[in-house]
Write an enzyme that holds these catalytic residues in place. Structure first.
Site, PDB file in Angstrom:
ATOM      1  N   ASP A   1       0.834  -1.196   0.000  1.00  0.00           N
ATOM      2  CA  ASP A   1       0.000   0.000   0.000  1.00  0.00           C
ATOM      3  C   ASP A   1       0.875   1.255   0.000  1.00  0.00           C
ATOM      4  OD1 ASP A   1      -2.266   1.529   0.063  1.00  0.00           O
ATOM      5  OD2 ASP A   1      -2.790   1.075   2.134  1.00  0.00           O
TER       6      ASP A   1
ATOM      7  N   ASN B   1     -10.545  -3.284  -6.385  1.00  0.00           N
ATOM      8  CA  ASN B   1      -9.771  -2.305  -7.171  1.00  0.00           C
ATOM      9  C   ASN B   1     -10.429  -1.937  -8.501  1.00  0.00           C
ATOM     10  OD1 ASN B   1      -6.462  -3.427  -6.054  1.00  0.00           O
ATOM     11  ND2 ASN B   1      -7.742  -1.771  -5.274  1.00  0.00           N
TER      12      ASN B   1
HETATM   13  C1  FPP Z   1      -1.733   0.297  -3.342  1.00  0.00           C
HETATM   14  O1  FPP Z   1      -1.316   1.605  -3.523  1.00  0.00           O
HETATM   15  C2  FPP Z   1      -1.280  -0.555  -4.377  1.00  0.00           C
HETATM   16  C3  FPP Z   1      -2.110  -1.181  -5.283  1.00  0.00           C
HETATM   17  C4  FPP Z   1      -3.556  -1.038  -5.340  1.00  0.00           C
HETATM   18  C5  FPP Z   1      -1.586  -2.044  -6.304  1.00  0.00           C
HETATM   19  C6  FPP Z   1      -0.295  -2.711  -5.996  1.00  0.00           C
HETATM   20  C7  FPP Z   1       0.327  -2.876  -7.290  1.00  0.00           C
HETATM   21  C8  FPP Z   1       1.635  -2.802  -7.560  1.00  0.00           C
HETATM   22  C9  FPP Z   1       2.710  -2.672  -6.572  1.00  0.00           C
HETATM   23  C10 FPP Z   1       2.041  -2.867  -8.967  1.00  0.00           C
HETATM   24  C11 FPP Z   1       1.602  -4.085  -9.695  1.00  0.00           C
HETATM   25  C12 FPP Z   1       2.128  -5.330  -9.112  1.00  0.00           C
HETATM   26  C13 FPP Z   1       2.752  -6.286  -9.785  1.00  0.00           C
HETATM   27  C14 FPP Z   1       3.075  -7.583  -9.097  1.00  0.00           C
HETATM   28  C15 FPP Z   1       3.101  -6.147 -11.210  1.00  0.00           C
HETATM   29  P1  FPP Z   1      -2.419   2.723  -3.572  1.00  0.00           P
HETATM   30  O2  FPP Z   1      -2.612   3.108  -4.992  1.00  0.00           O
HETATM   31  O3  FPP Z   1      -3.649   2.248  -2.880  1.00  0.00           O
HETATM   32  O4  FPP Z   1      -1.727   3.837  -2.760  1.00  0.00           O
HETATM   33  P2  FPP Z   1      -2.428   5.006  -1.928  1.00  0.00           P
HETATM   34  O5  FPP Z   1      -3.247   4.340  -0.846  1.00  0.00           O
HETATM   35  O6  FPP Z   1      -1.255   5.760  -1.393  1.00  0.00           O
HETATM   36  O7  FPP Z   1      -3.241   5.815  -2.903  1.00  0.00           O
END
Ligand code: FPP
Length: 230
Positions: free
Chosen positions: A19, A67
């Site tokens: 996250d 998501n």
């Molecule tokens: C959370 O950050 C992260 C995600 C919803 C996606 C996680 C994905 C990756 C690390 C990239 C794809 C993965 C692979 C294995 C190719 P957020 O966007 O919720 O962050 P925030 O809460 O700060 O907005």
């Protein structure tokens, strides 16, 4: 995934709720997509460190069934990153003995991604360290699906449900980490977390390094878990 409490030799299976990509980008006045790109780099660094750290399995929450509610652009970005990641890193997985596994309702993703993942699963089938990626994953859905299959085989018991989870072939979950300071499970591995240790760290996911995981594994090794007994 079995339920054996004998995990005295240190953590074998760690799961991470990655996250903070968006906040990492916002702090730098960059688009969220760059935060996700940096998030993939953090994934790559950890996968490379799997073997030296002696972990059997790393499970990552890459895309939850919730998501889909994000903007179409962001969903597209995440799916494209997944395509790029598999394409660029698959040869390295094969060379390094990393076995890919996907959990969640991934068969309903775009057909080209499903085909790509099926190919990657086949190519990495003989690997010795597992990278399990949760895609279109929700734990309540996983448990409901497992309960239906358990009912079909006879009795619904904790063992029969455990045996039907997407993670049934993985070691028991030892440690669940969430980055970015949020303290909730967000529908990730709810069943598997029953006896897992939890670690919530403030680090934003793109800043998460193998050293953070090493530290977490050292701390884990110091803790004594009793599984409800004394
Ligand atoms: C959370 O950050 C992260 C995600 C919803 C996606 C996680 C994905 C990756 C690390 C990239 C794809 C993965 C692979 C294995 C190719 P957020 O966007 O919720 O962050 P925030 O809460 O700060 O907005």
């Amino acid at each position: 995934m079995g339920d054996s409490p004998d995990r005295s030799a240190g953590a074998r299976h760690v799961a991470i709720i990655m996250d903070g990509n968006g906040r990492w980008a916002k702090k730098r006045a960059l688009p969220r997509s760059i935060g996700h790109q940096r998030g993939v780099e953090a994934v790559r660094r950890l996968v490379r460190a799997l073997e030296p750290m002696g972990l059997d399995c790393l499970t990552l929450y890459a895309f939850s069934s919730e998501n889909w509610k994000r903007s179409e652009d962001e969903v597209d970005d995440l799916m494209n990153l997944m395509r790029k990641f598999i394409k660029s890193d698959l040869p390295e997985f094969v060379a390094n003995g990393v076995k890919l596994k996907i959990i969640g309702d991934w068969q309903s993703l775009a057909p080209d991604i499903v085909a790509m993942l099926e190919d990657a699963l086949a190519q990495t089938a003989n690997g010795t360290q597992t990278l399990a990626v949760a895609l279109n994953y929700g734990a309540q859905n996983e448990i409901a699906r497992a309960a239906v299959k358990a009912a079909e085989t006879g009795a619904i018991t904790t063992e029969s449900i455990t045996a039907q989870l997407d993670t049934s072939d993985l070691p028991p979950l030892d440690l669940l980490i969430r980055t970015s300071g949020e303290i909730r499970l967000s529908n990730f591995l709810l069943w598997q977390a029953a006896y897992a240790e939890m670690l919530f760290v403030d680090t934003l996911w793109p800043d998460f390094k193998p050293e953070h995981l090493s530290q977490a594994l050292n701390d884990f090794a110091q803790r004594e878990r009793r599984y409800g007994g004394r």
